[in-house]
Design an enzyme around this catalytic site. Structure first.
Site, PDB file in Angstrom:
ATOM      1  N   LYS A   2      -2.624   5.220   6.977  1.00 18.66           N
ATOM      2  CA  LYS A   2      -3.168   5.340   5.435  1.00 18.66           C
ATOM      3  C   LYS A   2      -4.675   5.791   5.573  1.00 18.66           C
ATOM      4  O   LYS A   2      -5.403   5.332   6.307  1.00 18.66           O
ATOM      5  CB  LYS A   2      -3.296   4.114   4.637  1.00 18.66           C
ATOM      6  CG  LYS A   2      -1.611   3.437   4.520  1.00 18.66           C
ATOM      7  CD  LYS A   2      -2.076   1.958   3.969  1.00 18.66           C
ATOM      8  CE  LYS A   2      -0.528   1.356   4.002  1.00 18.66           C
ATOM      9  NZ  LYS A   2      -0.930  -0.094   3.306  1.00 18.66           N
TER      10      LYS A   2
ATOM     11  N   TYR B  44      -4.849   5.731  -2.059  1.00 25.56           N
ATOM     12  CA  TYR B  44      -4.675   5.829  -0.899  1.00 25.56           C
ATOM     13  C   TYR B  44      -3.543   6.953  -0.333  1.00 25.56           C
ATOM     14  O   TYR B  44      -2.603   6.884  -1.282  1.00 25.56           O
ATOM     15  CB  TYR B  44      -4.171   4.637   0.134  1.00 25.56           C
ATOM     16  CG  TYR B  44      -3.498   3.917  -0.340  1.00 25.56           C
ATOM     17  CD1 TYR B  44      -2.031   3.535   0.235  1.00 25.56           C
ATOM     18  CD2 TYR B  44      -3.540   2.699  -1.463  1.00 25.56           C
ATOM     19  CE1 TYR B  44      -1.185   2.622  -0.365  1.00 25.56           C
ATOM     20  CE2 TYR B  44      -2.653   1.858  -2.150  1.00 25.56           C
ATOM     21  CZ  TYR B  44      -1.489   2.014  -1.456  1.00 25.56           C
ATOM     22  OH  TYR B  44      -0.515   0.957  -1.880  1.00 25.56           O
TER      23      TYR B  44
ATOM     24  N   HIS C 271      -0.827  -6.437   4.400  1.00 29.54           N
ATOM     25  CA  HIS C 271       0.601  -5.628   4.336  1.00 29.54           C
ATOM     26  C   HIS C 271       0.756  -4.468   5.484  1.00 29.54           C
ATOM     27  O   HIS C 271       0.032  -4.013   5.762  1.00 29.54           O
ATOM     28  CB  HIS C 271       0.740  -4.994   2.961  1.00 29.54           C
ATOM     29  CG  HIS C 271       0.618  -5.936   2.030  1.00 29.54           C
ATOM     30  ND1 HIS C 271      -0.096  -5.332   0.795  1.00 29.54           N
ATOM     31  CD2 HIS C 271       1.078  -7.180   1.886  1.00 29.54           C
ATOM     32  CE1 HIS C 271       0.209  -6.602  -0.138  1.00 29.54           C
ATOM     33  NE2 HIS C 271       0.685  -7.545   0.413  1.00 29.54           N
TER      34      HIS C 271
ATOM     35  N   ASP D 198       2.009 -12.783  -2.024  1.00 32.92           N
ATOM     36  CA  ASP D 198       0.847 -12.737  -0.971  1.00 32.92           C
ATOM     37  C   ASP D 198       0.551 -13.907  -0.738  1.00 32.92           C
ATOM     38  O   ASP D 198      -0.049 -14.356   0.460  1.00 32.92           O
ATOM     39  CB  ASP D 198      -0.228 -11.782  -1.305  1.00 32.92           C
ATOM     40  CG  ASP D 198      -0.049 -10.379  -1.247  1.00 32.92           C
ATOM     41  OD1 ASP D 198       0.975  -9.914  -0.362  1.00 32.92           O
ATOM     42  OD2 ASP D 198      -0.880  -9.608  -1.855  1.00 32.92           O
TER      43      ASP D 198
END
Length: 184
Positions: free
Chosen positions: A71, A131, A61, A169
């Protein structure tokens, strides 16, 4: 903090100094001035956490402009194989990936700058993954790429019959079908 450069420019593995004794442990997972000295200059605005079981594979992603995100990822408990793919237009490492095991035990973190796709596979019975992001999540800006694209050659360290994926996904395009990431 030990900072390890990877073959993907800007992607860093961070090993904090852990202080432990019979009571447990302590470490700094984020300290602005230390990270800035390592070249990580981010104004983190959102923290996320997920809990997943063995074989869960999330990714690959990223978010499109103007909601692109850098991130800082880590695992609080359990273990994952964390994977980063370079999708920057014109990058000499476009389409290349790197993988690192992150676990509650090794306390490693991975910094992922903007311009990279990201995903992970859970290697332990369960994992808690967290995250920090430097931009907010925007569903309309979410993008994805096939986790099993042969052009990427990623060994997720989980047998295909054990993969546990979201419907979304399972149906992302391959690398050759995506628009490379461009800085806005």
């Amino acid at each position: 903090m030990n900072i390890i450069k990877t073959d993907l420019e800007g992607v860093l593995i961070l090993e904090p100094k852990v202080f432990g004794d019979s009571r447990g442990y302590f470490f700094e997972s984020w300290r602005k001035e230390v990270f800035e000295q390592a070249g990580i200059v981010c104004d983190f605005v959102q923290d996320n956490e997920s809990k997943s079981s063995f074989g869960v594979l999330r990714g690959l992603h990223w978010q499109a402009a103007p909601y692109t995100q850098a991130k800082l990822v880590r695992v609080i408990s359990g273990a994952v194989l964390d994977v980063v793919v370079d999708i920057r237009k014109g990058s000499p490492t476009f389409g290349k990936h790197m993988a690192v095991e992150l676990s509650g035990e090794n306390k490693r973190q991975c910094f992922i700058p903007r311009g990279f796709a990201h995903g992970f596979a859970v290697l332990s019975d369960e994992a808690i993954f967290t995250y920090k992001c430097d931009n907010v999540y925007m569903p309309s800006a979410e993008r994805g790429m096939r986790f099993d694209d042969p052009a990427l050659g990623i060994d997720w360290r989980v047998k295909p019959e054990k993969w546990n994926l979201s419907e979304k996904d399972k149906h992302h395009p391959c690398l050759a079908e995506i628009a490379p990431w461009e800085e806005a």
